[in-house]
Design an enzyme around this catalytic site. Sequence first.
Site, mmCIF file in Angstrom:
data_model
loop_
_atom_site.group_PDB
_atom_site.id
_atom_site.type_symbol
_atom_site.label_atom_id
_atom_site.label_comp_id
_atom_site.label_asym_id
_atom_site.label_seq_id
_atom_site.Cartn_x
_atom_site.Cartn_y
_atom_site.Cartn_z
ATOM 1 N N LYS A 130 -3.001 60.815 50.091
ATOM 2 C CA LYS A 130 -2.391 60.517 48.785
ATOM 3 C C LYS A 130 -3.494 60.129 47.808
ATOM 4 C CE LYS A 130 2.034 58.996 50.746
ATOM 5 N NZ LYS A 130 3.141 59.804 50.274
ATOM 6 N N HIS A 143 0.606 54.664 59.170
ATOM 7 C CA HIS A 143 0.455 54.575 57.706
ATOM 8 C C HIS A 143 0.111 53.165 57.213
ATOM 9 C CE1 HIS A 143 2.088 58.484 58.057
ATOM 10 N NE2 HIS A 143 3.366 58.179 57.997
ATOM 11 N N ARG A 184 8.853 79.900 68.370
ATOM 12 C CA ARG A 184 9.666 80.552 69.410
ATOM 13 C C ARG A 184 10.762 81.405 68.808
ATOM 14 N NH1 ARG A 184 11.284 76.382 73.998
ATOM 15 N NH2 ARG A 184 12.012 75.344 72.135
ATOM 16 N N LYS A 225 13.822 52.050 56.282
ATOM 17 C CA LYS A 225 14.657 53.149 55.803
ATOM 18 C C LYS A 225 15.839 52.550 55.053
ATOM 19 C CE LYS A 225 12.764 56.606 58.283
ATOM 20 N NZ LYS A 225 11.964 57.607 57.587
ATOM 21 N N LYS A 270 0.916 63.162 63.789
ATOM 22 C CA LYS A 270 1.440 61.961 64.421
ATOM 23 C C LYS A 270 2.861 62.221 64.911
ATOM 24 C CE LYS A 270 3.803 58.862 62.061
ATOM 25 N NZ LYS A 270 5.098 59.289 61.529
ATOM 26 N N GLU A 278 11.702 53.126 51.830
ATOM 27 C CA GLU A 278 12.288 54.460 51.657
ATOM 28 C C GLU A 278 13.782 54.307 51.416
ATOM 29 O OE1 GLU A 278 10.577 57.734 54.214
ATOM 30 O OE2 GLU A 278 10.510 56.028 55.570
ATOM 31 N N ASP A 291 6.813 54.458 63.990
ATOM 32 C CA ASP A 291 6.862 55.576 63.033
ATOM 33 C C ASP A 291 5.995 55.316 61.797
ATOM 34 O OD1 ASP A 291 7.969 58.081 62.098
ATOM 35 O OD2 ASP A 291 9.193 56.938 60.691
HETATM 36 C C1 BG6 Z 1 6.456 60.044 58.195
HETATM 37 C C2 BG6 Z 1 7.550 59.349 58.962
HETATM 38 O O1 BG6 Z 1 5.228 59.899 58.860
HETATM 39 O O2 BG6 Z 1 6.344 59.474 56.889
HETATM 40 C C3 BG6 Z 1 8.865 59.456 58.218
HETATM 41 O O3 BG6 Z 1 7.688 59.950 60.257
HETATM 42 C C4 BG6 Z 1 8.714 58.941 56.802
HETATM 43 O O4 BG6 Z 1 9.883 58.727 58.897
HETATM 44 C C5 BG6 Z 1 7.528 59.601 56.104
HETATM 45 O O5 BG6 Z 1 9.913 59.233 56.098
HETATM 46 C C6 BG6 Z 1 7.256 58.950 54.762
HETATM 47 O O6 BG6 Z 1 6.304 59.693 54.073
HETATM 48 P P1 BG6 Z 1 6.243 59.613 52.472
HETATM 49 O O7 BG6 Z 1 5.003 60.351 52.104
HETATM 50 O O8 BG6 Z 1 7.485 60.265 51.981
HETATM 51 O O9 BG6 Z 1 6.204 58.152 52.127
#
Ligand code: BG6
Length: 488
Positions: A181, A239, A48, A339, A147, A215, A234
């Site tokens: 990965k 994942h 946009r 996190k 996602k 993370e 999330d």
């Molecule tokens: C995303 C999440 O799908 O994956 C994020 O929405 C997360 O919150 C991220 O930080 C992590 O991905 P990676 O590859 O950095 O582990």
Amino acid sequence: MKEKENLCDIIIFGGHGDLALRKLMPSCYHLYLDGYISKKSRIVTVSRKDLTLNEHKKLIKEKLKKYLKNDLFDEKVFKEFSKQLFFIKIDLTKTKDYEKLTELLDTDKNRDRVNYLATAPSLFGIICKSLKKCNLVTDFTRVVLEKPIGSDLKSSQIINDEVAEVFDESNIYRIDHYLGKDTVQNILALRFSNALFMPLWSARSIDHIQITVGESVGVEGRWSYYDDAGALRDMVQNHLLQLLCLIAMEPPCNLEGDSVRDEKIKVLRSLRPIEAFEINQKTVRGQYQKGVIDSKSVVGYLEEEGCNPDSSTETFTAIRIDIDNWRWSGVPFYIRTGKRMAKKYSQIVIQFKEVPHMIFPKGGGCLEPNRLIIRLQPQESIELKIMNKIPGHSEGMRLKTVGLELSTPQNKPRTPDAYEYLLLDVIRSNPTLFMRRDEIEAAWKWCDQILLNWKEQGIKPKPYAAGTYGPSSSIALIERDARSWYEE
Ligand code: BG6
């Protein structure tokens, strides 16, 4: 044209968003540089923003310089690459606007097309319907869905139904970047190309399995998205459950999309539901508070920019999962993700059973069970931990753990990013590493029950200091079963 070059237009919706600029454009650049995208392909950004084509190219150049790893930006390559860049301003909610896209793409109607929807999922339906109305969907048109697909089973079904009105399931690519990965793909190689592991891969030899995706970052300016989601939606729904499927699934008959996905769905359907009476024993919710990471102070979740100080969203979760099938009966899978943990690290630990009878004297070193450790981040590797005698007679029969490296050493200048692998798979129409609708729905069904129990029982997240491994109850979760998280 070289055989590997693919002539295909790539249209990125939400093309000026963070994902598109940080991951998708660098992936296109590398695929172009390595000769996987034909020089005649067009990479069309739809957004946009009010930009001219030149301003758009300038922005892409700036972002490539910022995000390409190992300083791989090259002025000359960009000059050529930028000839393939196009930009169209569209309000995605106005079907009429899509005619501008028809005008551009109609110049070569019969070419393959990849529509990458890097937008909010609430727009997936209207985008697909508008593409159809504007005659932009052929048998060779694919759609990639980022996602999260919905926030529970019901909302995901609505989105999937809307997309299915326009695209056949075989042309829908639901992306989970963890499956791109390198080491995650290596799980398939490790399990299904080595007879060695075949007799060991079950309850007979394995004690339990741990999956950690930690993370150190916080919500990275996405507070409002994250607060609606939380760690379960999330990270776990997609994942972590996908990693679990690759570890737990039966051998597929070949590597074709449906063969692999048929096996993954069986695992998802075998996940034992977590009932209300056991929700406190089997799950943990956490929320980070202020703390220190890498010697720097960081604020708590409820002090982040744009936050709602009353939020009770979890930024950490740990769960004990049981799989009700013959192979895994009695083998718990412990998963955790959060996190602002101590560091960025993701690993899968397959812990084997202890030897049935100990012949070595006590004090002969600490006898540890064998472990297969699959590390995804920060470095990718696969290591088998086995017991060994310490050399020399002065030590007597003393033992210690040694690690056998089982993965190929990385001596290439760079490892392709997960998005690069997956984008190339979409271009080549290879769906193996993408999720089928039934997988998404089975994963939501299982997660929905946890979300409902948390809600109905008013389970609030436990605080944990940023820079730690989550709340102490996540340690209790595994220690209750006389096991512990494996930390190196
Ligand atoms: C995303 C999440 O799908 O994956 C994020 O929405 C997360 O919150 C991220 O930080 C992590 O991905 P990676 O590859 O950095 O582990």
